[in-house]
Design a protein around this motif. Sequence first.
Motif, PDB file in Angstrom:
ATOM      1  N   THR A  68      15.814  15.086 -55.796  1.00  0.00           N
ATOM      2  CA  THR A  68      14.499  14.392 -55.057  1.00  0.00           C
ATOM      3  C   THR A  68      13.390  14.409 -55.889  1.00  0.00           C
ATOM      4  O   THR A  68      12.762  13.363 -56.119  1.00  0.00           O
ATOM      5  CB  THR A  68      14.435  15.048 -53.871  1.00  0.00           C
ATOM      6  N   ALA A  69      12.928  15.682 -56.325  1.00  0.00           N
ATOM      7  CA  ALA A  69      11.621  15.765 -57.162  1.00  0.00           C
ATOM      8  C   ALA A  69      11.428  14.821 -58.563  1.00  0.00           C
ATOM      9  O   ALA A  69      10.521  14.449 -58.750  1.00  0.00           O
ATOM     10  CB  ALA A  69      11.069  16.960 -57.202  1.00  0.00           C
ATOM     11  N   VAL A  70      13.045  14.786 -58.968  1.00  0.00           N
ATOM     12  CA  VAL A  70      13.136  14.219 -60.245  1.00  0.00           C
ATOM     13  C   VAL A  70      12.901  12.720 -60.174  1.00  0.00           C
ATOM     14  O   VAL A  70      12.008  12.237 -60.994  1.00  0.00           O
ATOM     15  CB  VAL A  70      14.368  14.490 -61.089  1.00  0.00           C
ATOM     16  N   ALA A  71      13.424  12.177 -58.981  1.00  0.00           N
ATOM     17  CA  ALA A  71      13.254  10.707 -58.690  1.00  0.00           C
ATOM     18  C   ALA A  71      11.570  10.599 -58.396  1.00  0.00           C
ATOM     19  O   ALA A  71      11.177   9.387 -59.050  1.00  0.00           O
ATOM     20  CB  ALA A  71      14.150  10.594 -57.419  1.00  0.00           C
ATOM     21  N   ILE A  72      11.265  11.234 -57.606  1.00  0.00           N
ATOM     22  CA  ILE A  72       9.606  11.043 -57.412  1.00  0.00           C
ATOM     23  C   ILE A  72       8.764  11.036 -58.716  1.00  0.00           C
ATOM     24  O   ILE A  72       7.940  10.341 -59.115  1.00  0.00           O
ATOM     25  CB  ILE A  72       9.053  12.112 -56.450  1.00  0.00           C
ATOM     26  N   SER A  73       9.098  12.426 -59.423  1.00  0.00           N
ATOM     27  CA  SER A  73       8.059  12.380 -60.562  1.00  0.00           C
ATOM     28  C   SER A  73       8.341  11.401 -61.638  1.00  0.00           C
ATOM     29  O   SER A  73       7.490  11.068 -62.729  1.00  0.00           O
ATOM     30  CB  SER A  73       8.221  13.608 -61.270  1.00  0.00           C
ATOM     31  N   THR A  74       9.599  10.742 -61.888  1.00  0.00           N
ATOM     32  CA  THR A  74      10.050   9.908 -62.660  1.00  0.00           C
ATOM     33  C   THR A  74       9.658   8.329 -62.424  1.00  0.00           C
ATOM     34  O   THR A  74       9.855   7.405 -63.233  1.00  0.00           O
ATOM     35  CB  THR A  74      11.294   9.976 -63.432  1.00  0.00           C
ATOM     36  N   ALA A 123      11.969  18.890 -49.110  1.00  0.00           N
ATOM     37  CA  ALA A 123      12.467  17.620 -48.019  1.00  0.00           C
ATOM     38  C   ALA A 123      12.087  16.408 -49.002  1.00  0.00           C
ATOM     39  O   ALA A 123      11.278  16.381 -50.002  1.00  0.00           O
ATOM     40  CB  ALA A 123      11.718  17.561 -47.006  1.00  0.00           C
ATOM     41  N   GLY A 124      12.514  15.458 -48.720  1.00  0.00           N
ATOM     42  CA  GLY A 124      12.296  14.104 -49.451  1.00  0.00           C
ATOM     43  C   GLY A 124      12.707  12.968 -48.896  1.00  0.00           C
ATOM     44  O   GLY A 124      13.125  12.906 -47.719  1.00  0.00           O
ATOM     45  N   PRO A 125      12.725  11.688 -49.559  1.00  0.00           N
ATOM     46  CA  PRO A 125      13.064  10.512 -48.996  1.00  0.00           C
ATOM     47  C   PRO A 125      14.438  10.742 -48.424  1.00  0.00           C
ATOM     48  O   PRO A 125      15.388  11.145 -49.133  1.00  0.00           O
ATOM     49  CB  PRO A 125      12.907   9.471 -49.962  1.00  0.00           C
ATOM     50  N   GLN A 184      14.701   2.910 -54.255  1.00  0.00           N
ATOM     51  CA  GLN A 184      13.158   3.339 -54.259  1.00  0.00           C
ATOM     52  C   GLN A 184      12.662   1.889 -54.490  1.00  0.00           C
ATOM     53  O   GLN A 184      11.605   1.676 -53.891  1.00  0.00           O
ATOM     54  CB  GLN A 184      12.901   4.083 -55.495  1.00  0.00           C
ATOM     55  N   LEU A 185      13.237   1.060 -55.167  1.00  0.00           N
ATOM     56  CA  LEU A 185      12.661  -0.380 -55.333  1.00  0.00           C
ATOM     57  C   LEU A 185      12.834  -1.137 -54.064  1.00  0.00           C
ATOM     58  O   LEU A 185      11.861  -1.719 -53.790  1.00  0.00           O
ATOM     59  CB  LEU A 185      13.847  -0.952 -56.667  1.00  0.00           C
ATOM     60  N   LYS A 186      13.943  -0.981 -53.498  1.00  0.00           N
ATOM     61  CA  LYS A 186      14.143  -1.622 -52.067  1.00  0.00           C
ATOM     62  C   LYS A 186      12.956  -1.272 -51.118  1.00  0.00           C
ATOM     63  O   LYS A 186      12.536  -1.864 -50.522  1.00  0.00           O
ATOM     64  CB  LYS A 186      15.464  -1.466 -51.403  1.00  0.00           C
ATOM     65  N   SER A 187      12.764   0.058 -51.154  1.00  0.00           N
ATOM     66  CA  SER A 187      11.714   0.699 -50.156  1.00  0.00           C
ATOM     67  C   SER A 187      10.425   0.052 -50.356  1.00  0.00           C
ATOM     68  O   SER A 187       9.476   0.055 -49.818  1.00  0.00           O
ATOM     69  CB  SER A 187      11.820   2.361 -50.240  1.00  0.00           C
TER      70      SER A 187
END
Length: 538
Positions: A68-74, A123-125, A184-187
């Motif tokens: 989750t945090a990797v996806a957000i931080s990158t 928690a995350g998306p 993420q792109l779709k959101s």
Amino acid sequence: MELFHDTEPSQKQQADQLEESWTAVDPGCPVPSTRDLLEAANVVRKHYRIKVSGPEPPPPLRSWSELTAVAISTQPLAMADAASAAVDAAGGSRHRHGNSKTAQRSGGADSSESTGLAYASPAGPKPVQVLLSRLQQEGYAHPTPIQRQAVPALLASRELLAVAPTGSGKTLAFLVPILVRLRQLKSAGDWPAWPKAVVLSPTHELSAQQARTLNLLLPGSGLKACLLNKATATGNDLSKVDILLANPLRLATMVANGQLDLSGVRFLVLDEADKLFELGFVTQIDGVLAGCSHRDVVRALFSATLPDKVENLARTVLKQPLRVIVGAKNTAVHAVSQRLLYVGQEAGKLLALRQLLAEGLKPPVLVFVASKERAAALHRELLYDGVHVDSISAALSPTACAAAVDNFRSGKTWVLIATDLLGRGMDFVGINTVVNYDFPNSPMDYIHRVGRTGRANKTGDAPLLRPIANLIKEADGEVPDWMLRLKKLRTKDRKRPALSPEVVSGANTNTKPVNKGRKKLKRTLATVKANKRRQPDT
């Protein structure tokens, strides 16, 4: 006098907390001795035998919970604010990795964050959490070594050249970041029509296997995937497909004819890349690469073996790629017990295989042969013995191949005979034995076969035997010393033996080259007799 107490934990307490948190997420990996980011990353890589070359590689994952945090931080900056708001609303926080200024959470911060590898967020998306749940449900409790490094690299939009042993989880290594980034792109509203990710494979069977894995992870993602074949190419609206699994020829033809638009593709993955470049797909791959014209497209190549010649060609299509190798490059799997079985002559191979089956060789068994004619001939021989056997080769229709693979997976078929190409990359759970009935044409082909046996003392095979014997020896297998002393094979002599007419017709399984001198003599004698008959009587 007021007594002041140091509220900061002691160094020993910090070390204990670090070890406890590290062990909780990755119990098998040693704890780094310092809080240095680079050392912490190198501890993980060294333990899992991950070798990385390239500028500023992202640190590897220690657990799926860090996803989750990797996806957000990158993620790209354009999506950062929306993702941050989503995490904060869920009670978490985001932080970036890659330098010593790692952001700390306020109040009760986990001391393991200071290593720069603690991506975990409470928690995350929701889509990422759903993906994590699917991974747990399907038994993917911990990431494999290739997944630990490839996932954060692809999420960081780094182009990748990845080499890892067969069965090491390469499929998930590129599917997981594709699912995360596309969601993420779709959101964020960046969602054009037509596919946003393309996975190329050399065979339809391998693409079908990838589709099975992808279907396990798709529920809850809001994404649509399609396996491109003759039926789906005409019966589906590909403009609504997000992830496309395909073979080069059909895909390149559709792109050239204007039936498919790849300008919105963000991920292009070439699986079994060495085979793609070796089989003459270069023209088709060039057409696909030209079609994937988005400025942010990320390209990745995955394979179990990567010869230098193929690697040099692959680098021409990548931009400053990270090179990730798990274990030793182009070596056989050490976890598999390997041995060479000497059978004396061609006829001895069938006898040896029958003996192994009679002695109770535990199914399922995968048998590799050199050609589709050999597959059909051996199939008939074992069928007469009452063995539950089937075969897959290019001679069969896709439907017949799919049925054979499904029967083998379900246990209806005990022995499956396959050619190198169709057996490449296939993932069969629980295979106990793989037999090299026909000798592999190269060490690379051998590495892609799981579990080994072979033949020797036959014209054309003795030179091929030495490199295979060396691979088995390196993997602690059983190899007679005389095999290691055989003469080396020159590159120009690496030709597959010709098949006799009896083999082509399926009369037997012999691959001994035809004696050209004897045939020439017979033709000469026939010519002499014909000339005598034409001469007038005197």
